[in-house]
Structures are given as structure tokens and as C-alpha cells.
Scaffold this active site. Structure first.
Site, PDB file in Angstrom:
ATOM      1  N   CYS A  73      39.984  42.075  86.628  1.00 60.44           N
ATOM      2  CA  CYS A  73      39.886  40.274  86.874  1.00 60.44           C
ATOM      3  C   CYS A  73      41.300  39.808  86.852  1.00 60.44           C
ATOM      4  O   CYS A  73      41.876  40.114  85.780  1.00 60.44           O
ATOM      5  CB  CYS A  73      39.020  39.978  85.602  1.00 60.44           C
ATOM      6  SG  CYS A  73      38.778  38.028  85.517  1.00 60.44           S
ATOM      7  N   CYS A 184      41.842  37.258  93.654  1.00 62.23           N
ATOM      8  CA  CYS A 184      40.531  37.285  92.527  1.00 62.23           C
ATOM      9  C   CYS A 184      39.570  38.600  93.123  1.00 62.23           C
ATOM     10  O   CYS A 184      39.338  38.544  94.226  1.00 62.23           O
ATOM     11  CB  CYS A 184      39.791  35.996  92.824  1.00 62.23           C
ATOM     12  SG  CYS A 184      38.270  35.818  92.065  1.00 62.23           S
TER      13      CYS A 184
HETATM   14  N1  DGL Z   1      36.910  37.911  88.933  1.00 63.49           N
HETATM   15  C1  DGL Z   1      37.860  37.167  88.562  1.00 63.49           C
HETATM   16  C2  DGL Z   1      39.233  37.159  88.886  1.00 63.49           C
HETATM   17  O1  DGL Z   1      39.737  38.271  89.449  1.00 63.49           O
HETATM   18  C3  DGL Z   1      37.210  35.629  87.817  1.00 63.49           C
HETATM   19  C4  DGL Z   1      36.418  34.953  88.556  1.00 63.49           C
HETATM   20  C5  DGL Z   1      36.036  33.722  87.481  1.00 63.49           C
HETATM   21  O2  DGL Z   1      35.386  34.193  86.534  1.00 63.49           O
HETATM   22  O3  DGL Z   1      36.523  32.568  87.767  1.00 63.49           O
HETATM   23  O4  DGL Z   1      40.006  36.558  88.712  1.00 63.49           O
END
Ligand code: DGL
Length: 272
Positions: A73, A184
Site C-alpha cells: 500500500c 496506488c
Molecule cells: N491501496 C492503497 C495504496 O496503495 C490504498 C488505497 C486506500 O485505501 O485509499 O495507496
């Protein structure tokens, strides 16, 4: 016993990283942990988020005893990696926007950064751009909508109706972008749709590089060819993450799944 890897995200996004780890090291047992009770991360306050990420990851590690933690993440990694590394004695691999890769591919043009609203404004992101993309123009776009659409897409396979209108004004800006960083982990899950709508763009994400990093840090005997077990855990007691479970079964047998409850114990463990 083969050492396992715990892959963590707020929602389904980390699966875009997990699938590369699975592909490169099919024998490694993988646990997927999603903090669905606090989803989405990309619109939350920084201080609150650091504590939350640390608490949930520490609980997952206590329960699952992995040999490595992958924070799949960008929003959590650009914030909580130092705290996690201070507290843990296992390797912690983070995912940050692949600005360096995109900048090296693009040479002296214009690159885009598509990430959560939190990640596009982080000092960590400013540093990456300053250190590795000084010769490029970097255009940033923060989207909470794409995160939600990726969640829905995995569950229903329905194409998000607003995708083109949401992003096209950004793509229409000058100078034109040739490379876009998917900063993301949710966004690579939408890549077939993005490629279809903007075929001239080269999309860059960190999934493959992260899997290579995991491979270098894991003991060699864990790279055998047998298929390792998969498991899936989440934090929202009210909602089973159907999209994540559907996606995981395409990668192999899910041996366990359940909820990491408010008292931070894994409950309702069932095979799929
Ligand atoms: N998948 C996540 C990232 O890479 C976060 C997405 C979220 O919860 O806003 O930032």
C-alpha cells in the site's frame, strides 16, 4: 516449514502485488491481510493512519508469525515504514510510487502520477520526484474514486461508468504525458480498462519489482515449485471481502480466511 509472507493493504489493492509474488515464488505460503474496517486509507489523517497500520500489522504478525511483512500500500508505506521497521525484527518491504522507473524510461518528457489524494501530497512523494525525476515534468492526480472502482471491479467485474470522464481532463492537459505511474496498488487491478481507454500511455507500477525484492530477502529453500497455501484475513466484521476472495481463488487454494476482530484475534477461520 516454509517461511510465509504477510501482505498487507487497506483493501484489495495489495493483491496486485501478491499476484507477482505468487508468480515468481509459487511455493511461498502467502497471507493476505486487509484493513477493511478502516478502508479507505487515502483520505485519512496521517497520525491516525500510522497508529492504525502499526496496530493491525502487529496483530497480524502475532497471529500468523510470517517471516516477512510486505506493506502493499503506497499510502501506508509512504507514512508508516519507519515505525514498523523500528518495532519489528522481520524484514519489512514497502511499496512506493515507481517515480524512479518512470523517470528513467521517460528521459526528458512529462510523466503522470496517479495515486490516492494522501500519497500525491506526501513529503515522501516530493522527495522521490526531487531525487529521481528532476529532468521530467511530473503531473499529479489524486483519486479516491479509482480506489472504490477497483474494489467494485474485483467483486462484480462491472466497468466503472465514470472512469473516462474522471481522468480524461487530466490526460488532455499539455504537455502530453507518455508514462503514468500507478502509485496506488488498487490501480493496476484496473489496468485492462486504463489501457483500453488510453492506449498510448505506458503504465508503470511497482508490483514486479517488489516481488523480486521479496525473493532476494527470503531463504532460498522457500523458492521450490510446490504450490504454497494462501490465506485471507480482514478487519471489518460486518462484511466478507468477496472481491478479494474471488481473486485469490484464481491464484490457488485458499486454505483459511477469517476476520481479525476488534480484540485482534483471528476469528471464523474457514477453508474456501
Ligand atoms: N491501496 C492503497 C495504496 O496503495 C490504498 C488505497 C486506500 O485505501 O485509499 O495507496
Amino acid at each position: 516449514m516454509t517461511p510465509s509472507v504477510l501482505v498487507f493493504d487497506s483493501g484489495v489493492g495489495g493483491l496486485s502485488v501478491l499476484q507477482h509474488i505468487r508468480q515468481q515464488m509459487p511455493g511461498v505460503p502467502l497471507h493476505y491481510l486487509m484493513d477493511s474496517a478502516a478502508f479507505p486509507y487515502g483520505t485519512k489523517d496521517d497520525e491516525l493512519l500510522i497508529q492504525r497500520v502499526v496496530d493491525v500489522c502487529m496483530a497480524g504478525i502475532r497471529e500468523l508469525q510470517p517471516a516477512m511483512l510486505v506493506i502493499a500500500c503506497n499510502t501506508a508505506s509512504t507514512l508508516a515504514l519507519p515505525s514498523l521497521r523500528r518495532l519489528l525484527d522481520i524484514p519489512v518491504v514497502g511499496v512506493v510510487p515507481a517515480i524512479k522507473t518512470a523517470a528513467s524510461l521517460c528521459e526528458d518528457g512529462c510523466i503522470g502520477l496517479l495515486a490516492t489524494p494522501a500519497t500525491v501530497h506526501r513529503p515522501y512523494t516530493d522527495d522521490l520526484i526531487r531525487d529521481f525525476a528532476g529532468h521530467c515534468q511530473v503531473s499529479r492526480f489524486g483519486s479516491a474514486e479509482l480506489v472504490e472502482w477497483a474494489e467494485d471491479y474485483l467483486e462484480t467485474a462491472a466497468q466503472p461508468a465514470g472512469l473516462y470522464d474522471h481522468l480524461q481532463p487530466w490526460f488532455a492537459r499539455q504537455p502530453a504525458m507518455s508514462h503514468v505511474v500507478l502509485g496506488c496498488t488498487h490501480f493496476p487491478l484496473l489496468k485492462p480498462l486504463l489501457q483500453q481507454a488510453w492506449p498510448a500511455i505506458t503504465w508503470v507500477d511497482s508490483g514486479e519489482a517488489i516481488a523480486r525484492r521479496v525473493a532476494t530477502l527470503l531463504p532460498v529453500n522457500s523458492h521450490d515449485c510446490q504450490t504454497g497455501p494462501l490465506s485471507c484475513f480482514w478487519t471489518d466484521r460486518q462484511r466478507r471481502p468477496e472481491g478479494a476472495l474471488k481473486y485469490l481463488v484464481t491464484l490457488g487454494k485458499v486454505h483459511q480466511h477469517g476476520c481479525l476482530g476488534p480484540d485482534f484475534v483471528i476469528q471464523d477461520i474457514e477453508p474456501v
